[in-house]
Design a protein around this motif. Structure first.
Motif, mmCIF file in Angstrom:
data_model
loop_
_atom_site.group_PDB
_atom_site.id
_atom_site.type_symbol
_atom_site.label_atom_id
_atom_site.label_comp_id
_atom_site.label_asym_id
_atom_site.label_seq_id
_atom_site.Cartn_x
_atom_site.Cartn_y
_atom_site.Cartn_z
ATOM 1 N N GLY A 103 0.706 -1.027 0.137
ATOM 2 C CA GLY A 103 0.220 -0.356 -0.129
ATOM 3 C C GLY A 103 0.910 1.745 0.158
ATOM 4 O O GLY A 103 0.106 2.193 0.244
ATOM 5 N N LEU A 104 1.877 1.424 -0.352
ATOM 6 C CA LEU A 104 2.744 2.780 0.305
ATOM 7 C C LEU A 104 2.391 3.375 -1.337
ATOM 8 O O LEU A 104 2.994 4.230 -0.821
ATOM 9 N N ALA A 105 2.325 3.073 -2.009
ATOM 10 C CA ALA A 105 2.624 3.796 -3.233
ATOM 11 C C ALA A 105 0.924 4.432 -3.764
ATOM 12 O O ALA A 105 0.588 5.658 -3.665
ATOM 13 N N ASN A 106 0.307 3.873 -2.759
ATOM 14 C CA ASN A 106 -1.206 4.338 -2.438
ATOM 15 C C ASN A 106 -1.361 5.205 -1.907
ATOM 16 O O ASN A 106 -2.082 6.298 -1.579
ATOM 17 N N PHE A 107 -0.637 5.368 -0.771
ATOM 18 C CA PHE A 107 -0.406 6.722 0.544
ATOM 19 C C PHE A 107 -0.172 7.261 -0.331
ATOM 20 O O PHE A 107 -0.216 8.412 -0.099
ATOM 21 N N LEU A 108 1.127 7.238 -0.495
ATOM 22 C CA LEU A 108 2.027 8.107 -1.793
ATOM 23 C C LEU A 108 1.157 9.229 -2.333
ATOM 24 O O LEU A 108 1.660 10.583 -2.449
ATOM 25 N N ARG A 109 0.638 8.439 -2.976
ATOM 26 C CA ARG A 109 -0.632 9.347 -3.929
ATOM 27 C C ARG A 109 -1.829 9.765 -3.280
ATOM 28 O O ARG A 109 -1.259 10.931 -2.933
ATOM 29 N N ALA A 110 -1.597 9.563 -2.078
ATOM 30 C CA ALA A 110 -3.136 9.761 -1.674
ATOM 31 C C ALA A 110 -2.941 11.134 -0.975
ATOM 32 O O ALA A 110 -3.458 12.691 -0.501
ATOM 33 N N PHE A 111 -1.222 11.335 0.251
ATOM 34 C CA PHE A 111 -0.860 12.058 0.292
ATOM 35 C C PHE A 111 -0.233 13.177 -0.273
ATOM 36 O O PHE A 111 -0.733 14.444 -0.117
ATOM 37 N N PHE A 112 1.230 13.239 -1.526
ATOM 38 C CA PHE A 112 1.011 14.632 -2.507
ATOM 39 C C PHE A 112 0.580 14.868 -3.259
ATOM 40 O O PHE A 112 0.612 16.016 -3.750
ATOM 41 N N ALA A 113 -0.239 13.833 -4.059
ATOM 42 C CA ALA A 113 -0.818 14.208 -4.920
ATOM 43 C C ALA A 113 -1.683 15.983 -4.645
ATOM 44 O O ALA A 113 -2.246 16.540 -5.314
ATOM 45 N N PRO A 114 -2.806 15.813 -3.079
ATOM 46 C CA PRO A 114 -3.500 17.209 -3.358
ATOM 47 C C PRO A 114 -2.148 18.111 -3.215
ATOM 48 O O PRO A 114 -2.446 19.269 -3.633
ATOM 49 N N LEU A 115 -1.592 17.904 -2.043
ATOM 50 C CA LEU A 115 -0.631 18.839 -2.624
ATOM 51 C C LEU A 115 0.183 19.160 -3.298
ATOM 52 O O LEU A 115 0.790 20.726 -3.566
ATOM 53 N N PHE A 116 0.574 18.123 -4.005
ATOM 54 C CA PHE A 116 0.887 18.891 -5.997
ATOM 55 C C PHE A 116 0.325 19.926 -6.344
ATOM 56 O O PHE A 116 0.528 20.470 -7.078
ATOM 57 N N LEU A 117 -1.514 19.501 -6.780
ATOM 58 C CA LEU A 117 -2.451 20.976 -7.274
ATOM 59 C C LEU A 117 -2.591 21.777 -6.244
ATOM 60 O O LEU A 117 -2.372 22.172 -7.195
ATOM 61 N N VAL A 118 -2.088 21.823 -5.460
ATOM 62 C CA VAL A 118 -2.086 23.239 -4.773
ATOM 63 C C VAL A 118 -0.435 23.558 -4.677
ATOM 64 O O VAL A 118 -1.215 24.908 -5.627
ATOM 65 N N VAL A 119 0.114 22.612 -5.072
ATOM 66 C CA VAL A 119 1.311 24.139 -5.385
ATOM 67 C C VAL A 119 1.062 24.684 -6.913
ATOM 68 O O VAL A 119 1.693 25.462 -7.134
ATOM 69 N N VAL A 120 0.777 22.911 -7.774
ATOM 70 C CA VAL A 120 0.492 23.811 -9.050
ATOM 71 C C VAL A 120 -0.368 25.149 -9.373
ATOM 72 O O VAL A 120 -0.010 25.699 -10.217
ATOM 73 N N SER A 121 -1.563 24.691 -8.632
ATOM 74 C CA SER A 121 -2.106 25.844 -8.628
ATOM 75 C C SER A 121 -1.606 27.103 -8.489
ATOM 76 O O SER A 121 -2.064 28.478 -8.859
#
Length: 89
Positions: free
Chosen positions: A22-40
């Motif tokens: 579950g590591l990849a899913n956890f990292l996606r769930a953790f970093f994806a919203p952060l990535f979207l905020v920074v990109v925005s």
């Protein structure tokens, strides 16, 4: 009850390594919203300063990085395709 005692009495096989299922899913769930905020925030900065060329460059880079974040197994599939093209099995 006897079945439970038999299951408890039999030794379970020892694990051979770290379980990272579950590591990849956890990292996606953790970093994806952060990535979207920074990109925005960065995209809004480029739009407000009217740097359209940098905005387009940043948008292309953000989409490429976003594909890596959001598409499951993209790195594995790409690596296998490159290895197959090079003749490596």
């Amino acid at each position: 009850m006897v079945l439970n005692l038999v299951e408890l009495a039999s030794p379970s096989p020892a694990s051979t390594g770290v379980d990272t299922a579950g590591l990849a899913n956890f990292l996606r769930a953790f970093f994806a919203p952060l990535f979207l905020v920074v990109v925005s925030v960065v995209a809004l900065f480029f739009l407000f300063t009217r740097e359209i060329t940098r905005f387009v460059q940043f948008l292309i880079l953000a989409v490429a990085i976003g594909v890596i974040f959001y598409v499951p197994n993209i790195i594995e599939v790409t690596a296998k395709a490159i290895a197959g093209a090079l003749g490596i099995k």
